[in-house]
Motif scaffolding. Structure first.
Motif, mmCIF file in Angstrom:
data_model
loop_
_atom_site.group_PDB
_atom_site.id
_atom_site.type_symbol
_atom_site.label_atom_id
_atom_site.label_comp_id
_atom_site.label_asym_id
_atom_site.label_seq_id
_atom_site.Cartn_x
_atom_site.Cartn_y
_atom_site.Cartn_z
ATOM 1 N N VAL A 121 0.840 -1.205 0.000
ATOM 2 C CA VAL A 121 0.000 0.000 0.000
ATOM 3 C C VAL A 121 0.871 1.250 0.000
ATOM 4 N N ASN A 122 1.954 1.239 0.769
ATOM 5 C CA ASN A 122 2.865 2.377 0.815
ATOM 6 C C ASN A 122 3.474 2.638 -0.561
ATOM 7 N N VAL A 123 3.895 1.584 -1.241
ATOM 8 C CA VAL A 123 4.479 1.735 -2.578
ATOM 9 C C VAL A 123 3.436 2.255 -3.560
ATOM 10 N N ILE A 124 2.222 1.718 -3.500
ATOM 11 C CA ILE A 124 1.165 2.157 -4.416
ATOM 12 C C ILE A 124 0.853 3.637 -4.219
ATOM 13 N N PHE A 125 0.743 4.078 -2.964
ATOM 14 C CA PHE A 125 0.460 5.485 -2.721
ATOM 15 C C PHE A 125 1.616 6.377 -3.141
ATOM 16 N N SER A 126 2.848 5.915 -2.976
ATOM 17 C CA SER A 126 4.003 6.688 -3.420
ATOM 18 C C SER A 126 3.973 6.861 -4.931
ATOM 19 N N VAL A 127 3.663 5.792 -5.658
ATOM 20 C CA VAL A 127 3.592 5.870 -7.120
ATOM 21 C C VAL A 127 2.451 6.786 -7.540
ATOM 22 N N MET A 128 1.290 6.662 -6.884
ATOM 23 C CA MET A 128 0.147 7.514 -7.225
ATOM 24 C C MET A 128 0.477 8.986 -6.984
ATOM 25 N N TRP A 129 1.169 9.298 -5.877
ATOM 26 C CA TRP A 129 1.539 10.675 -5.558
ATOM 27 C C TRP A 129 2.507 11.208 -6.604
ATOM 28 N N PHE A 130 3.473 10.363 -7.034
ATOM 29 C CA PHE A 130 4.431 10.771 -8.059
ATOM 30 C C PHE A 130 3.711 11.070 -9.372
ATOM 31 N N VAL A 131 2.785 10.211 -9.776
ATOM 32 C CA VAL A 131 2.039 10.414 -11.018
ATOM 33 C C VAL A 131 1.196 11.688 -10.922
ATOM 34 N N LYS A 144 1.813 14.348 -9.118
ATOM 35 C CA LYS A 144 2.716 15.496 -9.215
ATOM 36 C C LYS A 144 3.131 15.743 -10.661
ATOM 37 N N ILE A 145 3.425 14.675 -11.398
ATOM 38 C CA ILE A 145 3.823 14.825 -12.801
ATOM 39 C C ILE A 145 2.683 15.449 -13.616
ATOM 40 N N VAL A 146 1.448 15.019 -13.370
ATOM 41 C CA VAL A 146 0.296 15.570 -14.091
ATOM 42 C C VAL A 146 0.130 17.049 -13.779
ATOM 43 N N VAL A 147 0.234 17.425 -12.508
ATOM 44 C CA VAL A 147 0.094 18.835 -12.127
ATOM 45 C C VAL A 147 1.209 19.662 -12.758
#
Length: 58
Positions: A22-32, A34-37
């Motif tokens: 779950v920690n890895v999934i949320f880290s990846v989602m947060w990174f994606v 940020k890239i979109v913003v």
């Protein structure tokens, strides 16, 4: 008794692995996110700069 201890260990390991996943999934989602913003802001800035410099060059 051995079966109960094995079950407890399996549950603890499953919870630890789930927490890591779950920690890895949320880290990846947060990174994606940020890239979109960043991409959206970059497009807005590019458009503003193009309109400002486009008018001045005439």
């Amino acid at each position: 008794m051995k079966s109960t201890a094995g079950t407890i260990i399996a549950v603890v390991v499953a919870v630890i692995v789930a927490a890591i996943i779950v920690n890895v999934i949320f880290s990846v989602m947060w990174f994606v996110a940020k890239i979109v913003v960043i991409a959206i802001v970059a497009l807005i800035v590019y458009g503003v700069m193009r309109s400002v410099f486009g008018k001045s060059e005439g």
